[in-house]
Design a protein around this motif. Structure first.
Motif, short mmCIF file in Angstrom:
data_model
loop_
_atom_site.label_atom_id
_atom_site.label_comp_id
_atom_site.label_asym_id
_atom_site.label_seq_id
_atom_site.Cartn_x
_atom_site.Cartn_y
_atom_site.Cartn_z
N GLU A 33 -4.56 5.00 6.13
CA GLU A 33 -3.44 5.91 5.90
C GLU A 33 -2.21 5.33 6.59
O GLU A 33 -2.23 5.05 7.79
CB GLU A 33 -3.76 7.30 6.46
N THR A 34 -1.16 5.14 5.83
CA THR A 34 0.08 4.58 6.39
C THR A 34 0.91 5.69 7.01
O THR A 34 1.01 6.80 6.46
CB THR A 34 0.89 3.88 5.30
N ALA A 35 1.50 5.40 8.17
CA ALA A 35 2.28 6.40 8.90
C ALA A 35 3.78 6.16 8.82
O ALA A 35 4.56 6.92 9.39
CB ALA A 35 1.84 6.43 10.37
N GLU A 36 4.19 5.10 8.13
CA GLU A 36 5.62 4.79 8.04
C GLU A 36 6.24 5.52 6.85
O GLU A 36 5.67 5.55 5.76
CB GLU A 36 5.83 3.28 7.87
N PRO A 37 7.41 6.12 7.04
CA PRO A 37 8.07 6.79 5.92
C PRO A 37 8.64 5.79 4.93
O PRO A 37 8.95 4.66 5.27
CB PRO A 37 9.19 7.59 6.60
N VAL A 38 8.76 6.25 3.68
CA VAL A 38 9.31 5.38 2.64
C VAL A 38 10.84 5.47 2.68
O VAL A 38 11.49 6.05 1.82
CB VAL A 38 8.78 5.78 1.24
N LEU A 97 0.83 -1.20 0.00
CA LEU A 97 0.00 0.00 0.00
C LEU A 97 0.87 1.25 0.00
O LEU A 97 0.59 2.22 -0.73
CB LEU A 97 -0.92 -0.02 1.22
N VAL A 98 1.94 1.25 0.80
CA VAL A 98 2.85 2.40 0.83
C VAL A 98 3.44 2.65 -0.56
O VAL A 98 3.49 3.79 -1.04
CB VAL A 98 3.97 2.17 1.86
N THR A 99 3.89 1.57 -1.20
CA THR A 99 4.51 1.70 -2.53
C THR A 99 3.52 2.26 -3.55
O THR A 99 3.84 3.17 -4.33
CB THR A 99 5.03 0.34 -3.01
N ALA A 100 2.28 1.73 -3.55
CA ALA A 100 1.29 2.19 -4.53
C ALA A 100 0.93 3.65 -4.30
O ALA A 100 0.83 4.44 -5.25
CB ALA A 100 0.04 1.31 -4.44
N ARG A 101 0.74 4.04 -3.03
CA ARG A 101 0.39 5.43 -2.74
C ARG A 101 1.54 6.38 -3.11
O ARG A 101 1.32 7.45 -3.67
CB ARG A 101 0.06 5.57 -1.25
N GLU A 102 2.76 6.00 -2.77
CA GLU A 102 3.91 6.84 -3.07
C GLU A 102 4.13 6.94 -4.58
O GLU A 102 4.46 8.01 -5.11
CB GLU A 102 5.16 6.29 -2.39
N SER A 103 3.92 5.83 -5.28
CA SER A 103 4.05 5.87 -6.75
C SER A 103 3.01 6.80 -7.35
O SER A 103 3.31 7.57 -8.28
CB SER A 103 3.91 4.46 -7.32
N ALA A 104 1.79 6.75 -6.85
CA ALA A 104 0.74 7.65 -7.34
C ALA A 104 1.10 9.10 -7.07
O ALA A 104 0.87 9.99 -7.91
CB ALA A 104 -0.60 7.30 -6.70
N ARG A 105 1.71 9.36 -5.90
CA ARG A 105 2.10 10.74 -5.58
C ARG A 105 3.21 11.23 -6.53
O ARG A 105 3.15 12.36 -7.04
CB ARG A 105 2.60 10.81 -4.13
N VAL A 106 4.21 10.38 -6.76
CA VAL A 106 5.30 10.76 -7.66
C VAL A 106 4.78 11.01 -9.07
O VAL A 106 5.17 11.98 -9.74
CB VAL A 106 6.38 9.66 -7.66
N LEU A 107 3.87 10.18 -9.52
CA LEU A 107 3.30 10.34 -10.86
C LEU A 107 2.47 11.62 -10.95
O LEU A 107 2.48 12.30 -11.98
CB LEU A 107 2.46 9.12 -11.22
N ALA A 108 1.74 11.94 -9.87
CA ALA A 108 0.96 13.18 -9.87
C ALA A 108 1.89 14.39 -9.97
O ALA A 108 1.57 15.37 -10.69
CB ALA A 108 0.11 13.26 -8.62
N GLU A 109 3.02 14.36 -9.28
CA GLU A 109 3.97 15.46 -9.37
C GLU A 109 4.57 15.56 -10.78
O GLU A 109 4.77 16.65 -11.31
CB GLU A 109 5.09 15.27 -8.35
N SER A 110 4.83 14.40 -11.38
CA SER A 110 5.39 14.42 -12.73
C SER A 110 4.38 14.97 -13.73
O SER A 110 4.75 15.66 -14.69
CB SER A 110 5.81 13.00 -13.14
N ILE A 111 3.09 14.72 -13.51
CA ILE A 111 2.06 15.25 -14.40
C ILE A 111 2.06 16.78 -14.35
O ILE A 111 1.91 17.46 -15.37
CB ILE A 111 0.68 14.68 -14.04
#
Length: 435
Positions: A231-236, A152-166
């Protein structure tokens, strides 16, 4: 009235479902998983069953007491009377239609050829094995929860990175259109940026869908409603690397893995079960006591229509002289089962060593990939900064800036994936070692 009810139903059906948001650390998620796991509850029930079996085996050593009360109504029969000289007439067999009987009995095994002791040993070993099964099930749950959490952390973080790239692509697309409007850029330049932006958007949608699936999977493990947003509370971030010795880890696994401990207990239980079967070939000695209070008491002659008491005490000796080979076959079956468990133990130990080596190699690879991805991300950021400066100065075409943006996106995604892979590799190694 019907129209009102129909309107209420339609309003309720159209109303959005409120989803609860729960913020959890990994430790909190693991605690919830332990509390709500049906599989752990099943293993707890099996452990209680094994404990009950042990109590039943131990009860065989204690006396067994039985109490009985009975009443029978018999049909009338002719009485048997005899007339003896000097004694008069005596009724030898009276007609007593009502029969009452109270009985108390007790039995105690004195010698069973080791049957009871072996049964207690077998049940005790099975209880220990059930406890190890429960410990192993909990470790499996910890690994499953950890993998689901980091997924879940990986998928959410990937979505965030992709949103920034957009956002970056859209700024680039706007600039390309402006340049096209003033005639200093070709149409293919605009189309190239548009394609990369659309690809990033598609990847973001896929990442968000993956996050929804990962959220639902983690909610299932934690026993939460499917509508709950976690909501995950652990940092990547990955923990610092620590030296790991393969031989030491393999030795620790051989001592700590629940599967091995359970197999060893079941081998001992199977050997004890063979001893239980073998005890049938030895003499069995038991003590029995009985007390009867009956009307009439059939052990007193002649029978009388009154309550009378009698008692019995005795020792029984039994020996199974010949059973057609049934006991020998049962002993052979139990010993073969024990032998098969020993072969499984040997195979499991070999597989365990391989598992530890593989998980340690995965961890080393993941850490190496994290270092490479970190350097790659740093280089991609610097490359994009230089490309942006040169593009603004008109030194490079738009395609080179687009390549730099794409490389940064891939480097960011690789960094996220590498960090979570280290976490997953650590969790897998802990499970392999039995920590």
């Amino acid at each position: 009235m019907k129209r009102t009810m129909l309107c209420l139903i339609l309003i309720l059906a159209a109303a959005p479902v409120r989803s609860e948001t729960v913020r959890l650390t990994l430790a909190e998620a693991l605690e919830r998983a332990r509390q709500n796991s049906p599989h752990l509850a099943e293993l707890d029930d099996l452990q209680r069953a094994a404990e009950a079996r042990l109590r039943g085996a131990e009860a065989e050593k204690r006396p067994a007491v039985d109490l009985q009360a009975s009443y029978f109504r018999n049909s009338s029969v002719p009485e048997l009377s005899l007339t003896l000289p000097g004694l008069g007439t005596r009724t030898i067999f009276p007609n007593i239609p009502d029969n009452y009987r109270l009985h108390a009995g007790a039995s105690l095994p004195l010698y069973t050829g080791g049957r009871i002791e072996s049964a207690i040993l077998a049940a005790g070993r099975e209880r220990e094995a059930a406890g190890q099964d429960r410990a192993g099930g909990e470790r499996d749950l910890v690994l499953e929860t950890t993998l689901a959490y980091w997924s879940l952390v990986t998928a959410r973080e990937s979505a965030r990175v992709l949103a920034e790239s957009i956002t970056s692509y859209e700024a680039h697309l706007k600039d390309a259109r402006n340049r096209f409007d003033v005639g200093i850029a070709a149409s293919n330049e605009v189309l190239s940026v548009q394609v990369e932006r659309d690809r990033a958007e598609l990847a973001r949608l896929q990442a968000e869908n993956g996050a929804e699936v990962a959220n639902a999977n983690l909610a299932r493990i934690l026993g939460l409603p499917t509508s709950t947003r976690i909501e995950t509370a652990e940092p990547v971030t990955a923990p610092a690397a620590e030296p790991e010795d393969e031989k030491a880890l393999a030795a620790a696994a051989l001592e700590a893995r629940s599967e091995l401990l359970a197999l060893r207990e079941r081998i001992a239980s199977a050997r004890a079960s063979a001893a239980v079967r073998r005890a049938a070939t030895r003499p069995q000695v038991g003590l029995s006591l009985g007390y009867d209070y009956a009307n009439p008491n059939t052990r007193i002659f002649p029978l009388r229509d009154e309550f009378e008491a009698t008692w019995t005490a005795g020792v029984t000796l039994g020996f199974n002289a010949y059973d057609g080979g049934r006991t020998a076959a049962a002993v052979e079956e139990a010993e073969a089962r024990a032998s098969s468990l020993e072969r499984r133990l040997e195979d499991t130990e070999r597989r365990l060593r391989l598992d530890v080596a593989s998980r340690l190699a995965d961890l080393r690879t993941a850490r190496a990939a994290l270092e490479v991805s970190g350097r790659n991300l740093e280089a991609a950021r610097e490359n994009l900064r230089v490309a942006q400066d040169r593009y603004r100065e008109g030194v490079i075409p738009s395609s080179e800036l687009l390549d730099a943006e794409t490389l940064l996106l891939r480097a960011s995604l690789d960094q996220t994936d590498a960090a979570t892979r280290v976490r997953v590799a650590l969790a897998s190694l802990d499970r392999a070692v039995g920590r």
